[in-house]
Design a protein around this motif. Structure first.
Motif, PDB file in Angstrom:
ATOM      1  N   ALA A 295       0.855  -1.197   0.000  1.00 37.61           N
ATOM      2  CA  ALA A 295       0.000   0.000   0.000  1.00 37.61           C
ATOM      3  C   ALA A 295       0.885   1.239   0.000  1.00 37.61           C
ATOM      4  CB  ALA A 295      -0.925  -0.002   1.212  1.00 37.61           C
ATOM      5  N   ARG A 296       0.354   2.344  -0.557  1.00 38.82           N
ATOM      6  CA  ARG A 296       1.185   3.544  -0.704  1.00 38.82           C
ATOM      7  C   ARG A 296       0.636   4.761   0.038  1.00 38.82           C
ATOM      8  NH1 ARG A 296       2.285   4.737  -6.626  1.00 38.82           N
ATOM      9  NH2 ARG A 296       0.339   3.697  -7.087  1.00 38.82           N
ATOM     10  N   PHE A 297      -0.417   4.600   0.828  1.00 40.66           N
ATOM     11  CA  PHE A 297      -0.956   5.680   1.658  1.00 40.66           C
ATOM     12  C   PHE A 297      -1.302   6.916   0.825  1.00 40.66           C
ATOM     13  CE2 PHE A 297       1.986   3.289   4.476  1.00 40.66           C
ATOM     14  CZ  PHE A 297       1.039   2.754   5.339  1.00 40.66           C
TER      15      PHE A 297
ATOM     16  N   TYR B 212      -4.942  10.166  10.709  1.00 39.48           N
ATOM     17  CA  TYR B 212      -4.703   8.806  10.218  1.00 39.48           C
ATOM     18  C   TYR B 212      -3.637   8.105  11.047  1.00 39.48           C
ATOM     19  CZ  TYR B 212      -3.835   5.049   6.856  1.00 39.48           C
ATOM     20  OH  TYR B 212      -3.687   3.823   6.259  1.00 39.48           O
ATOM     21  N   ARG B 213      -2.575   8.817  11.349  1.00 42.74           N
ATOM     22  CA  ARG B 213      -1.467   8.208  12.090  1.00 42.74           C
ATOM     23  C   ARG B 213      -1.833   7.995  13.547  1.00 42.74           C
ATOM     24  NH1 ARG B 213       4.377   6.834  11.464  1.00 42.74           N
ATOM     25  NH2 ARG B 213       4.451   5.571  13.331  1.00 42.74           N
TER      26      ARG B 213
ATOM     27  N   THR C  45      11.659   3.084  -2.240  1.00 45.04           N
ATOM     28  CA  THR C  45      11.419   4.521  -2.162  1.00 45.04           C
ATOM     29  C   THR C  45      10.028   4.865  -1.653  1.00 45.04           C
ATOM     30  OG1 THR C  45      10.626   4.740  -4.451  1.00 45.04           O
ATOM     31  CG2 THR C  45      13.002   4.835  -4.106  1.00 45.04           C
ATOM     32  N   GLU C  46       9.137   3.871  -1.545  1.00 39.13           N
ATOM     33  CA  GLU C  46       7.804   4.135  -0.992  1.00 39.13           C
ATOM     34  C   GLU C  46       7.817   4.179   0.531  1.00 39.13           C
ATOM     35  OE1 GLU C  46       5.014   5.077  -2.323  1.00 39.13           O
ATOM     36  OE2 GLU C  46       5.809   4.989  -4.362  1.00 39.13           O
ATOM     37  N   LEU C  47       8.799   3.527   1.141  1.00 40.11           N
ATOM     38  CA  LEU C  47       8.860   3.500   2.605  1.00 40.11           C
ATOM     39  C   LEU C  47       9.239   4.895   3.111  1.00 40.11           C
ATOM     40  CD1 LEU C  47      10.699   0.100   3.175  1.00 40.11           C
ATOM     41  CD2 LEU C  47       8.254   0.548   2.983  1.00 40.11           C
ATOM     42  N   GLY C  48       8.355   5.497   3.897  1.00 34.83           N
ATOM     43  CA  GLY C  48       8.603   6.831   4.430  1.00 34.83           C
ATOM     44  C   GLY C  48       8.224   7.961   3.503  1.00 34.83           C
ATOM     45  N   ARG C  49       7.771   7.659   2.289  1.00 41.22           N
ATOM     46  CA  ARG C  49       7.414   8.729   1.354  1.00 41.22           C
ATOM     47  C   ARG C  49       6.262   9.574   1.880  1.00 41.22           C
ATOM     48  NH1 ARG C  49       7.832   9.447  -4.331  1.00 41.22           N
ATOM     49  NH2 ARG C  49       8.698   7.346  -4.573  1.00 41.22           N
TER      50      ARG C  49
ATOM     51  N   LEU D  92       4.294   8.387   4.964  1.00 35.03           N
ATOM     52  CA  LEU D  92       4.143   8.130   6.393  1.00 35.03           C
ATOM     53  C   LEU D  92       5.368   7.338   6.863  1.00 35.03           C
ATOM     54  CD1 LEU D  92       0.870   6.948   8.068  1.00 35.03           C
ATOM     55  CD2 LEU D  92       2.970   5.681   8.485  1.00 35.03           C
ATOM     56  N   GLY D  93       6.081   7.866   7.832  1.00 36.66           N
ATOM     57  CA  GLY D  93       7.257   7.186   8.351  1.00 36.66           C
ATOM     58  C   GLY D  93       6.860   5.977   9.185  1.00 36.66           C
TER      59      GLY D  93
END
Length: 540
Positions: A277-279, A290-291, A304-308, A310-311
């Protein structure tokens, strides 16, 4: 060694890659390609323009999981491809776009129609290739197919100068085969740490994104959920990864396309394990809401999607299916045959029942909720639905039922009006034995796409949610049409459309006159979206 023209070698590659349809706009610059296709098993479909060709290839790919193929022309109008390729890139759909290219020596010498197509499309594809030697073409195509499928799937582009298409090359089709995409296995230690947190959480959720569909990981997802008794909340792109009637299906969350049960489940969760998922913004809304104070574990094949957006508290790079298999293996070691039911999981079906919106409206003009009630009743889990943007997307997510992956094809982050009909035609050609239904609305481009489907004898069922009397004077598209103005006439009209489309091998449109004031306002956060206001209270 066998001698073939470069384009005939290319057609052999397409056939061996499983391609059975090419969508495009014929042009003298691509005449060798179409000549080569004419002697092959691959069907050629003529679109109105490049964007429609790309959208049809997009729908084909989403419906089948295979790489969709479109072809463009040697003119600046190839820029029409850009919108379609952008949609595919945004939603991680594997496509191959083949275009003719002005010979490089003529691109900057005022040659008629000269344009560097690669430069035009480069920002909306994973890679743009230039096969400027005939001997390169089959091997460039092999790599393009591999790249389209590998990692995060997406579109690729191959430009072929017109002066190489007919050149002879040495190529042995029997000694060549598709390249296997590399699949990234997750780090074992990261998987163990994810399980530590998952098993320690009181109210965990599995958030299934489109990456689960792309990786064919839905079976592993459901098995993990059942083993650990964890509710599943698909994103819009992951819709269908768990059946609608499964007791662990929590609903959909979002600020536009959502169910109240889905939003409440996410807001109540203390841990979210997101897979593929890409949030996206229309899913998360206000990120602070959301968080919250929830723990997030994010698994994605694209580092590159990790932390883009939402960390995550824990990030894991890996193919969704391989990651789910690793989680399953580790979970079995820890819990054996599975955990007993828990109050958190047991609440899921009760929450969905308590927060379900009404769909049994009998008044006229027809409410869109009633249309989807009839769609759910009339069609089975084997039906493929295609829809796109605006009211019909929102109400579809709120009321429609999805039972398996690739059943609901919907644009996620992009998609101009008209995407859904071209995509629907591609889906039907990819899955000819399935009933394919397009759900369209006031912003859909109807006339040109219906006429294309009629010309190619593609039996689509089209349901128009018509709040603007668009079909009062229907144009001659070659499609059949029936108008519905009463709720109790919807079911019969759907039956008529399915039978008529298949019998005549042409599209059949059901024009449903819905209330003009129908709207679903998107709120900025999940918290607001799941609280009924005066407007949504009337629609419950």
């Amino acid at each position: 060694m066998t001698q073939l023209t470069a384009i005939h070698a290319a057609v052999k590659v397409l056939e061996s890659e499983g391609v059975d349809a090419v969508f495009g706009v014929p042009d003298p610059s691509l005449a060798p390609l179409y000549d080569g296709l004419s002697g092959s098993s691959i069907r050629r479909l003529t679109a109105r323009h490049g964007e429609s060709a790309a959208n049809a290839a997009d729908g084909y790919s989403r419906a089948t999981g295979r790489v969709g193929v479109c072809a463009g022309t040697l003119k600046p109008t190839d820029a029409n491809l850009v919108a379609g390729l952008h949609t595919a890139m945004s939603d991680s759909v594997p496509l191959l776009a083949i275009t003719a290219q002005t010979p490089p020596a003529h691109v900057d010498r005022h040659h008629l129609g000269a344009v560097d197509v690669g430069a035009v499309v480069r920002s909306v594809v994973k890679r743009s290739y230039l096969a400027d030697r005939p001997e390169q073409l089959p091997w460039v195509l092999r790599d393009a197919f591999r790249l389209a499928r590998e990692g995060r799937p997406g579109p690729v582009h191959v430009a072929v100068p017109t002066d190489v298409l007919a050149d002879p090359i040495a190529y042995a089709p029997e000694a060549d085969s598709p390249l296997r995409p590399h699949r990234i296995a997750p780090n074992p230690l990261a998987i163990e740490r994810a399980l530590d947190r998952l098993l320690a959480a009181a109210r965990p959720l599995l958030l299934a994104g489109g990456g689960v569909v792309s990786a064919d990981g839905a079976a592993e997802l459901v098995e993990l959920a059942e083993l650990l008794q964890i509710p599943v909340l698909p994103t819009l792109m992951g819709w269908g990864t768990i059946p609608h009637d499964h007791p662990l299906y929590a609903g959909l969350a979002g600020v536009r396309v959502q169910t109240r049960a889905g939003n409440e489940a996410l807001l109540d969760a203390d841990l979210v394990l997101a897979i593929g998922a890409r949030f996206a913004e229309h899913h998360t809304g206000d990120l602070d809401v959301y968080r919250g104070d929830r723990t997030f574990i994010h698994i994605d094949v694209d580092p590159t999607e990790l932390g883009r957006v939402l960390g995550p508290d824990l990030g894991i790079v890996g193919d969704a299916k391989l990651a789910l298999q690793a989680l399953l293996e580790g979970a079995r070691r820890r819990v054996g045959l599975g955990r007993n039911g828990n109050a958190w999981a047991a609440r899921v079906p009760h929450r969905r029942a308590a927060l379900a919106r009404r769909d049994d409206h009998d008044e006229t003009p027809i409410k869109p909720q009633r249309v989807f009630r009839e769609l759910n009743r009339h069609f089975d889990a084997a039906t493929v639905f295609v829809t796109a943007i605006d009211l019909y997307e929102i109400v579809s997510g709120q009321f429609q039922e999805a039972h398996q992956p690739r059943q609901h094809l919907i644009r996620g982050r992009s998609g101009p009006p008209g995407w859904e009909l071209a995509a629907c035609m591609g889906a039907k050609l990819g899955r000819p034995d399935a009933t394919v239904v397009a759900i369209v609305g006031d912003r859909t481009t109807l006339v040109e796409e219906l006429s294309v489907a009629a010309r190619h004898a593609v039996p689509l069922v089209v349901v128009l949610l018509d709040a603007a009397d668009r079909m009062d004077d229907p144009p001659d598209t070659g499609a059949f049409a029936r108008r519905v103005e009463r709720p109790d006439a919807i079911a019969a009209a759907l039956g008529w459309a399915v039978e008529t489309a298949e019998r005549h091998r042409r599209p059949a449109l059901v024009d449903v006159a819905i209330e003009r004031t129908a709207t679903r306002v998107a709120h900025p956060s999940l918290m607001v979206s799941c609280i009924p206001d005066a407007r949504s209270a009337q629609s419950r």
